[in-house]
Design a protein around this motif. Structure first.
Motif, PDB file in Angstrom:
ATOM      1  N   VAL A   1      -6.737   8.935  -0.467  1.00 21.01           N
ATOM      2  CA  VAL A   1      -6.161   7.596  -0.623  1.00 21.01           C
ATOM      3  C   VAL A   1      -7.195   6.531  -0.267  1.00 21.01           C
ATOM      4  O   VAL A   1      -7.298   5.496  -0.932  1.00 21.01           O
ATOM      5  N   ALA A   2      -7.984   6.790   0.765  1.00 23.17           N
ATOM      6  CA  ALA A   2      -9.004   5.828   1.181  1.00 23.17           C
ATOM      7  C   ALA A   2     -10.026   5.605   0.074  1.00 23.17           C
ATOM      8  O   ALA A   2     -10.452   4.473  -0.184  1.00 23.17           O
ATOM      9  N   LYS A   3     -10.416   6.668  -0.603  1.00 18.58           N
ATOM     10  CA  LYS A   3     -11.378   6.543  -1.703  1.00 18.58           C
ATOM     11  C   LYS A   3     -10.743   5.846  -2.895  1.00 18.58           C
ATOM     12  O   LYS A   3     -11.358   4.980  -3.536  1.00 18.58           O
ATOM     13  N   GLU A   4      -9.497   6.194  -3.183  1.00 16.10           N
ATOM     14  CA  GLU A   4      -8.795   5.584  -4.320  1.00 16.10           C
ATOM     15  C   GLU A   4      -8.633   4.094  -4.131  1.00 16.10           C
ATOM     16  O   GLU A   4      -8.785   3.302  -5.070  1.00 16.10           O
ATOM     17  N   GLN A   5      -8.319   3.676  -2.890  1.00 12.73           N
ATOM     18  CA  GLN A   5      -8.083   2.260  -2.611  1.00 12.73           C
ATOM     19  C   GLN A   5      -9.320   1.561  -2.069  1.00 12.73           C
ATOM     20  O   GLN A   5      -9.249   0.411  -1.609  1.00 12.73           O
ATOM     21  N   ARG A   6     -10.468   2.228  -2.108  1.00 12.32           N
ATOM     22  CA  ARG A   6     -11.743   1.649  -1.695  1.00 12.32           C
ATOM     23  C   ARG A   6     -11.697   1.102  -0.271  1.00 12.32           C
ATOM     24  O   ARG A   6     -12.147  -0.019   0.002  1.00 12.32           O
ATOM     25  N   LEU A   7     -11.158   1.901   0.626  1.00 10.34           N
ATOM     26  CA  LEU A   7     -11.070   1.495   2.021  1.00 10.34           C
ATOM     27  C   LEU A   7     -12.289   1.921   2.825  1.00 10.34           C
ATOM     28  O   LEU A   7     -12.473   1.492   3.962  1.00 10.34           O
ATOM     29  N   LEU A   8     -13.120   2.761   2.214  1.00 12.96           N
ATOM     30  CA  LEU A   8     -14.306   3.241   2.888  1.00 12.96           C
ATOM     31  C   LEU A   8     -15.503   2.389   2.501  1.00 12.96           C
ATOM     32  O   LEU A   8     -15.625   1.974   1.359  1.00 12.96           O
TER      33      LEU A   8
END
Length: 226
Positions: free
Chosen positions: A218-225
């Motif tokens: 989810v973090a990669k999908e939502q560009r949270l990293l």
């Protein structure tokens, strides 16, 4: 505003901050040809930018986000745009410059952090020179300018807000993405393993997942990293 001597327009005073010498040289050459813009200094680190801004009092600081060793562009921006009442020789002078971010990074996390730190505008280095010049003049007047892709991300986030993670939760999530276990994360961040587990539970709740792999996905999908 006019120049007191000849009645001409006063140029926008620029301080360029980028840790790559070649990139800085290219920007200086480009800005030298721009009408109504005067480069008053250049810095390769955040600390150097703070010191020069205090001495040179530029109207706009052109800021990269990744500055190698030392404080990054976001923290530098935060200190540069701090209220004059709290300014010190280490954090800038009483005059508060506008900060225009110029970077190659366009993740949601980078954009959010820069804007929250007080950046007036956010441009990508792929922009045309004319767009950069216009953004500098706009920033000098306190007007916000965003690159097209950046503006699109900001609008998308407003329509569908991303989960709000704390800085510590982002740190743990970044470590999680490298494949580290709880004990290794605790050692890397100098916190207890129990604290890591507590943060992980909160991260899972915010992202709506119940596994480590799910959180990373989810973090990669939502560009949270970063």
């Amino acid at each position: 505003m006019t120049h007191p001597a000849d009645g001409g327009p006063v140029p926008v005073r620029i301080l360029v901050c980028d840790d790559h010498v070649v990139v800085r040289a290219g920007l200086l050459a480009l800005l030298d040809s721009a009408p109504g813009i005067e480069v008053v200094g250049e810095a390769g680190t955040g600390e150097e930018a703070l010191a020069l801004a205090a001495r040179l009092t530029p109207d706009v600081v052109l800021m990269d986000l990744q500055l190698g060793a030392g404080i990054d562009g976001v923290e530098t921006t935060r200190r540069l745009t701090a209220a004059p009442a709290t300014a010190t020789p280490q954090t800038g002078s009483g005059r508060v410059p506008h900060v225009l971010v110029l970077t190659t990074y366009d993740t949601d996390a980078d954009i959010t952090r820069a804007i929250e730190a007080g950046a007036t505008g956010y441009l990508l280095k792929a922009e045309r020179p004319e767009e950069l010049f216009a953004a500098i003049h706009a920033a000098a007047r306190g007007r916000t300018t965003l690159s097209g892709p950046v503006a699109g991300r900001v609008m998308a986030n407003m329509r569908s807000p991303r989960p709000s993670l704390t800085d510590r939760e982002r740190d743990i999530l970044a470590q999680l993405a490298t494949g580290l276990g709880n004990r290794e994360i605790a050692r890397a961040l100098f916190i207890s393993e129990a604290t890591v587990k507590t943060h992980l539970r909160r991260i899972y709740d915010k992202l709506g997942v119940d596994t480590r792999a799910g959180a990373v996905a989810v973090a990669k999908e939502q560009r949270l990293l970063p």
